[in-house]
Design a protein around this motif. Structure first.
Motif, PDB file in Angstrom:
ATOM      1  N   TYR A 128       1.810 -19.638   6.188  1.00 44.58           N
ATOM      2  CA  TYR A 128       3.178 -19.637   5.739  1.00 44.58           C
ATOM      3  C   TYR A 128       3.916 -18.993   6.282  1.00 44.58           C
ATOM      4  O   TYR A 128       5.402 -18.868   5.996  1.00 44.58           O
ATOM      5  CB  TYR A 128       3.122 -19.676   4.206  1.00 44.58           C
ATOM      6  CG  TYR A 128       2.311 -21.022   3.801  1.00 44.58           C
ATOM      7  CD1 TYR A 128       2.820 -22.235   3.784  1.00 44.58           C
ATOM      8  CD2 TYR A 128       0.891 -20.706   3.138  1.00 44.58           C
ATOM      9  CE1 TYR A 128       1.886 -23.359   3.358  1.00 44.58           C
ATOM     10  CE2 TYR A 128       0.236 -21.761   2.626  1.00 44.58           C
ATOM     11  CZ  TYR A 128       0.682 -23.008   2.741  1.00 44.58           C
ATOM     12  OH  TYR A 128      -0.142 -24.062   2.321  1.00 44.58           O
ATOM     13  N   TYR A 129       3.580 -18.105   7.079  1.00 47.27           N
ATOM     14  CA  TYR A 129       4.127 -16.631   7.405  1.00 47.27           C
ATOM     15  C   TYR A 129       3.606 -16.283   8.842  1.00 47.27           C
ATOM     16  O   TYR A 129       2.349 -16.119   9.092  1.00 47.27           O
ATOM     17  CB  TYR A 129       3.788 -15.685   6.499  1.00 47.27           C
ATOM     18  CG  TYR A 129       4.455 -14.133   6.873  1.00 47.27           C
ATOM     19  CD1 TYR A 129       5.842 -13.883   6.839  1.00 47.27           C
ATOM     20  CD2 TYR A 129       3.599 -12.983   7.422  1.00 47.27           C
ATOM     21  CE1 TYR A 129       6.172 -12.739   7.275  1.00 47.27           C
ATOM     22  CE2 TYR A 129       4.123 -11.778   7.656  1.00 47.27           C
ATOM     23  CZ  TYR A 129       5.502 -11.839   7.297  1.00 47.27           C
ATOM     24  OH  TYR A 129       5.953 -10.433   7.911  1.00 47.27           O
ATOM     25  N   GLU A 281       3.921 -10.172  -5.060  1.00 49.75           N
ATOM     26  CA  GLU A 281       4.241 -11.699  -4.579  1.00 49.75           C
ATOM     27  C   GLU A 281       4.282 -11.983  -3.034  1.00 49.75           C
ATOM     28  O   GLU A 281       3.941 -12.859  -2.680  1.00 49.75           O
ATOM     29  CB  GLU A 281       5.738 -11.658  -5.017  1.00 49.75           C
ATOM     30  CG  GLU A 281       5.960 -11.753  -6.472  1.00 49.75           C
ATOM     31  CD  GLU A 281       5.245 -13.071  -7.133  1.00 49.75           C
ATOM     32  OE1 GLU A 281       5.327 -14.082  -6.630  1.00 49.75           O
ATOM     33  OE2 GLU A 281       4.802 -12.933  -8.314  1.00 49.75           O
ATOM     34  N   GLU A 282       4.919 -10.918  -2.245  1.00 48.08           N
ATOM     35  CA  GLU A 282       5.056 -11.247  -0.840  1.00 48.08           C
ATOM     36  C   GLU A 282       3.550 -11.446  -0.156  1.00 48.08           C
ATOM     37  O   GLU A 282       3.368 -12.187   0.585  1.00 48.08           O
ATOM     38  CB  GLU A 282       5.552 -10.010  -0.147  1.00 48.08           C
ATOM     39  CG  GLU A 282       5.779 -10.045   1.280  1.00 48.08           C
ATOM     40  CD  GLU A 282       5.753  -8.734   2.008  1.00 48.08           C
ATOM     41  OE1 GLU A 282       5.409  -7.626   1.441  1.00 48.08           O
ATOM     42  OE2 GLU A 282       6.253  -8.504   3.264  1.00 48.08           O
ATOM     43  N   ALA A 285       1.622 -14.504  -1.222  1.00 53.52           N
ATOM     44  CA  ALA A 285       2.248 -15.721  -0.594  1.00 53.52           C
ATOM     45  C   ALA A 285       2.074 -15.782   0.726  1.00 53.52           C
ATOM     46  O   ALA A 285       1.671 -16.735   1.304  1.00 53.52           O
ATOM     47  CB  ALA A 285       3.786 -15.773  -0.945  1.00 53.52           C
ATOM     48  N   ALA A 286       1.822 -14.578   1.443  1.00 49.36           N
ATOM     49  CA  ALA A 286       1.396 -14.701   2.866  1.00 49.36           C
ATOM     50  C   ALA A 286       0.131 -14.779   3.126  1.00 49.36           C
ATOM     51  O   ALA A 286      -0.046 -15.326   4.148  1.00 49.36           O
ATOM     52  CB  ALA A 286       2.026 -13.210   3.551  1.00 49.36           C
ATOM     53  N   ARG A 288      -2.064 -16.804   0.850  1.00 43.49           N
ATOM     54  CA  ARG A 288      -2.551 -17.565  -0.103  1.00 43.49           C
ATOM     55  C   ARG A 288      -3.523 -18.429   0.295  1.00 43.49           C
ATOM     56  O   ARG A 288      -4.087 -19.169  -0.582  1.00 43.49           O
ATOM     57  CB  ARG A 288      -1.138 -18.061  -0.956  1.00 43.49           C
ATOM     58  CG  ARG A 288      -0.536 -19.184  -0.240  1.00 43.49           C
ATOM     59  CD  ARG A 288       0.865 -19.603  -1.068  1.00 43.49           C
ATOM     60  NE  ARG A 288       1.477 -20.673  -0.567  1.00 43.49           N
ATOM     61  CZ  ARG A 288       2.607 -20.206  -0.172  1.00 43.49           C
ATOM     62  NH1 ARG A 288       3.208 -19.172   0.099  1.00 43.49           N
ATOM     63  NH2 ARG A 288       3.727 -21.161   0.450  1.00 43.49           N
TER      64      ARG A 288
ATOM     65  N   HIS B  74       9.929 -14.308   1.968  1.00 42.31           N
ATOM     66  CA  HIS B  74       9.528 -15.389   0.848  1.00 42.31           C
ATOM     67  C   HIS B  74      10.291 -15.118  -0.282  1.00 42.31           C
ATOM     68  O   HIS B  74      10.378 -16.159  -1.106  1.00 42.31           O
ATOM     69  CB  HIS B  74       8.060 -14.508   0.577  1.00 42.31           C
ATOM     70  CG  HIS B  74       7.418 -15.296  -0.735  1.00 42.31           C
ATOM     71  ND1 HIS B  74       7.133 -16.771  -0.656  1.00 42.31           N
ATOM     72  CD2 HIS B  74       7.159 -14.680  -2.006  1.00 42.31           C
ATOM     73  CE1 HIS B  74       6.599 -17.051  -1.988  1.00 42.31           C
ATOM     74  NE2 HIS B  74       6.561 -15.804  -2.749  1.00 42.31           N
ATOM     75  N   PRO B  99      10.370 -15.298  10.071  1.00 42.99           N
ATOM     76  CA  PRO B  99       9.117 -15.357   9.847  1.00 42.99           C
ATOM     77  C   PRO B  99       8.852 -16.319   8.730  1.00 42.99           C
ATOM     78  O   PRO B  99       7.280 -16.803   8.729  1.00 42.99           O
ATOM     79  CB  PRO B  99       8.636 -13.696   9.641  1.00 42.99           C
ATOM     80  CG  PRO B  99       9.917 -12.939   9.711  1.00 42.99           C
ATOM     81  CD  PRO B  99      11.051 -14.008   9.859  1.00 42.99           C
ATOM     82  N   TRP B 100       9.199 -16.375   7.541  1.00 43.00           N
ATOM     83  CA  TRP B 100       8.824 -17.262   6.587  1.00 43.00           C
ATOM     84  C   TRP B 100       9.551 -18.866   6.681  1.00 43.00           C
ATOM     85  O   TRP B 100       9.485 -19.341   5.822  1.00 43.00           O
ATOM     86  CB  TRP B 100       9.370 -16.802   5.247  1.00 43.00           C
ATOM     87  CG  TRP B 100       8.493 -15.501   4.588  1.00 43.00           C
ATOM     88  CD1 TRP B 100       8.802 -14.197   4.982  1.00 43.00           C
ATOM     89  CD2 TRP B 100       7.343 -15.671   4.117  1.00 43.00           C
ATOM     90  NE1 TRP B 100       7.779 -13.369   4.321  1.00 43.00           N
ATOM     91  CE2 TRP B 100       6.927 -14.340   3.889  1.00 43.00           C
ATOM     92  CE3 TRP B 100       6.523 -16.617   3.493  1.00 43.00           C
ATOM     93  CZ2 TRP B 100       5.538 -13.770   3.270  1.00 43.00           C
ATOM     94  CZ3 TRP B 100       5.285 -16.407   3.023  1.00 43.00           C
ATOM     95  CH2 TRP B 100       5.203 -15.053   2.715  1.00 43.00           C
ATOM     96  N   PRO B 102       7.930 -21.054   8.225  1.00 44.47           N
ATOM     97  CA  PRO B 102       6.808 -21.918   8.092  1.00 44.47           C
ATOM     98  C   PRO B 102       6.526 -22.470   6.457  1.00 44.47           C
ATOM     99  O   PRO B 102       6.273 -23.548   6.266  1.00 44.47           O
ATOM    100  CB  PRO B 102       5.643 -21.166   8.618  1.00 44.47           C
ATOM    101  CG  PRO B 102       6.099 -20.497   9.809  1.00 44.47           C
ATOM    102  CD  PRO B 102       7.533 -19.960   9.097  1.00 44.47           C
ATOM    103  N   GLU B 103       6.755 -21.684   5.729  1.00 46.93           N
ATOM    104  CA  GLU B 103       6.651 -21.739   4.080  1.00 46.93           C
ATOM    105  C   GLU B 103       7.644 -22.708   3.679  1.00 46.93           C
ATOM    106  O   GLU B 103       6.993 -23.568   3.315  1.00 46.93           O
ATOM    107  CB  GLU B 103       6.733 -20.402   3.601  1.00 46.93           C
ATOM    108  CG  GLU B 103       6.722 -20.681   2.030  1.00 46.93           C
ATOM    109  CD  GLU B 103       6.842 -19.341   1.453  1.00 46.93           C
ATOM    110  OE1 GLU B 103       7.964 -18.829   1.072  1.00 46.93           O
ATOM    111  OE2 GLU B 103       5.950 -18.950   0.511  1.00 46.93           O
TER     112      GLU B 103
END
Lengths: 341, 341
Positions: A128-129, A281-282, A285-286, A288, B74, B99-100, B102-103
């Motif tokens: 996702y990142y 959180e970051e 998420a990166a 996950r 994010h 960079p985010w 893709p999320e």
């Protein structure tokens, strides 16, 4: 399999990879502490450790406590800086293509004594990142996917062009230099440049020599990858051993694994490859899509290496901590000065 | 200066810029609610609003509640998704080079009804967290700094090559399409493509028409940038007004600013450009060099637009919310079908 880390395997989880990783991890953990006994069955055990070559007393144990992946996320930068400033971690390496590299490059500029290498990066293993090359993508076509990011992973059928690799490695080093980083060493994200065959290893070795920077290689890997030893010269620094935690260690055994590794340390120089980060959180998420090298994993590494029990065990065992800068300096004085290379 | 947003000014804070911003912001706030009265002094006030052209009853007020900068961090993705799913925000645009991305692209793929445009991005305005072009950097040399990132800012002396702009815009759209995003509209990060002269505006207009996507332009900007009106055709959607909060609004007046804007809304279609995000570690670190459009700012936007008072004011004022998808669909049915273009 001596000392070989399963981290070079695809990090993008597949059941078969997980199984392989777990098998290899078990093997690695068992073999790690047996060291040269096993190695002698496979290759000639070097007469001298790196510590011996540097003139340390026989049997001396030294460690580099090395944080990987700086620049990848803010969470990793923040945790590594905190651990460095607490004196818990004494070396680290930076991922130049990653979005948070400017933050850690800025820190490096204002902390010129920090022992920062470059974590040469040719993959973007998260989902996702993501990030891509420093070199123009049309100059490194074999390194990028159809969207211009580094590949998640290198598939078996995939041809990685050594020319592209050299272009990209030089671009990463040049960007770091231009942004004020003065690297003390090089290493390879996911060991891609070490474990992917002689051609790529020779590229990184050539680049490292051109920039007069040591590249992280350990004798632990020689049995599985004989080309490493064949390409290295006596003028290259070779670390004796490495320790890195593996996915089969359950969270509650984290400290026990590292404490055992410290108790059972072999003589010579050992690099602990660790991955501090904050479970925020970051980072959640990166990372996950899988737990391996994820946010909770990195928080556990942060906690152990900033703990009092780590500091005490190092002191109790009479272990000396050493940086890449110190190693290289001593190597120049004690080894290179007297060798013909 | 009618309706012109100070956001197009260098975001990289300098005292003189802050002063200019504050001056312009005060001007904008005053002028915003006077609207056509002022405009008539400068340009001919169009006879019809976009709402009129779409066949809405005379005097009807419609708003798009549009979140900017998705993909940048994010934190911004998470806040925007939460606000979208709460029904508070009904449209947004995505920064493809970030960079985010893709999320949020992954979210867009699995939420095909989401009203997502592309927030065409040619700058990397932060200091510690940066990104570069989607196109190969050697194909867009005027867009990048010496380290390969997009420029922080466009200096007055800097020549931005329209060819490079076109190459990069097409690369961003192609990456989004390849990653499964089906954009409903285009807009321009920091209004760079709108406020930087006819040459660049004509580029984005050509690209938008090629992809049959509306590009966000409002009549509020015509007085200051007459080339906008000159380049647009009757077949292009033009939004009537825009509202965006400015740096001179103190945090405690945030809700009051937006509530006043809703109370004093003019007839026609108004796009609220908002910047939701969470005031967390990542966003604080990414935006720490200045407070404008920073983490606390974005948290305030998130809070107001997910609040009950926002929902109630929209209902009380009889305001209709509309998405870009709905606008474009109605425009095709009511306007394009009957026009010769």
């Amino acid at each position: 399999m001596t000392g070989r880390s399963p981290d070079f395997l695809p990090e993008y989880s597949l059941p078969v990879c997980d199984l392989l990783r777990a098998m290899m991890a078990r093997l690695t953990v068992r073999i790690l502490f047996v060291g040269c006994l096993f190695s002698t069955l496979l290759i000639e055990c070097p007469a001298q450790t790196l510590a011996d070559r540097l003139g340390y007393p026989a049997g001396m144990k030294l460690i580099i406590v090395h944080a990987d992946d700086l620049g990848e996320t803010h969470s990793v930068n923040a945790a590594a800086i905190k651990a460095l400033e607490a004196g818990a971690v004494n070396s680290a390496s930076l991922m130049v293509p990653c979005p948070w590299f400017p933050e850690i490059a800025d820190y490096a500029k204002s902390h010129a004594d920090a022992d920062f290498g470059l974590h040469l990066t040719l993959t973007a293993e998260r989902v996702y990142y993501r990030w891509g090359p420093v070199a123009p993508i049309d100059k490194v076509p074999s390194l990028v996917d159809q969207n211009g990011y580094f590949h998640h992973d290198w598939e078996a059928h995939q041809r990685i062009n050594p020319k592209d690799v050299e272009t990209e490695l030089r671009a990463q080093i040049e960007r770091a230099l231009a942004m004020g980083v003065r690297p003390t060493h090089l290493d390879s994200h996911q060991y891609r440049l070490i474990m992917s065959g002689k051609e790529l290893f020779d590229v990184v070795l050539r680049v490292a020599r051109d920039y007069k920077l040591p590249i992280f290689v350990t004798r632990d890997w020689f049995a599985d990858h004989p080309y490493l030893q064949a390409s290295l010269r006596s003028g290259d620094i070779v670390i004796d051993h490495t320790v890195t935690i593996e996915p089969d260690v359950p969270p509650e055994k984290w400290a026990e694994f590292y404490l055992n590794a410290l108790k059972n340390l072999q003589p010579g120089v050992t690099e602990f490859i660790i991955h501090p980060g904050f479970d925020d959180e970051e980072l959640r998420a990166a990372t996950r899509e899988r737990a391996t090298w994820g946010a909770a994993w990195r928080q556990r590494d942060y906690e152990f290496f900033t703990s009092e029990q780590f500091r005490q065990m190092v002191a109790q065992q009479g272990i000396k901590v050493i940086t890449w800068r110190e190693l290289a300096q001593q190597f120049r004085e004690k080894v290179s000065a007297g060798s013909t290379k």
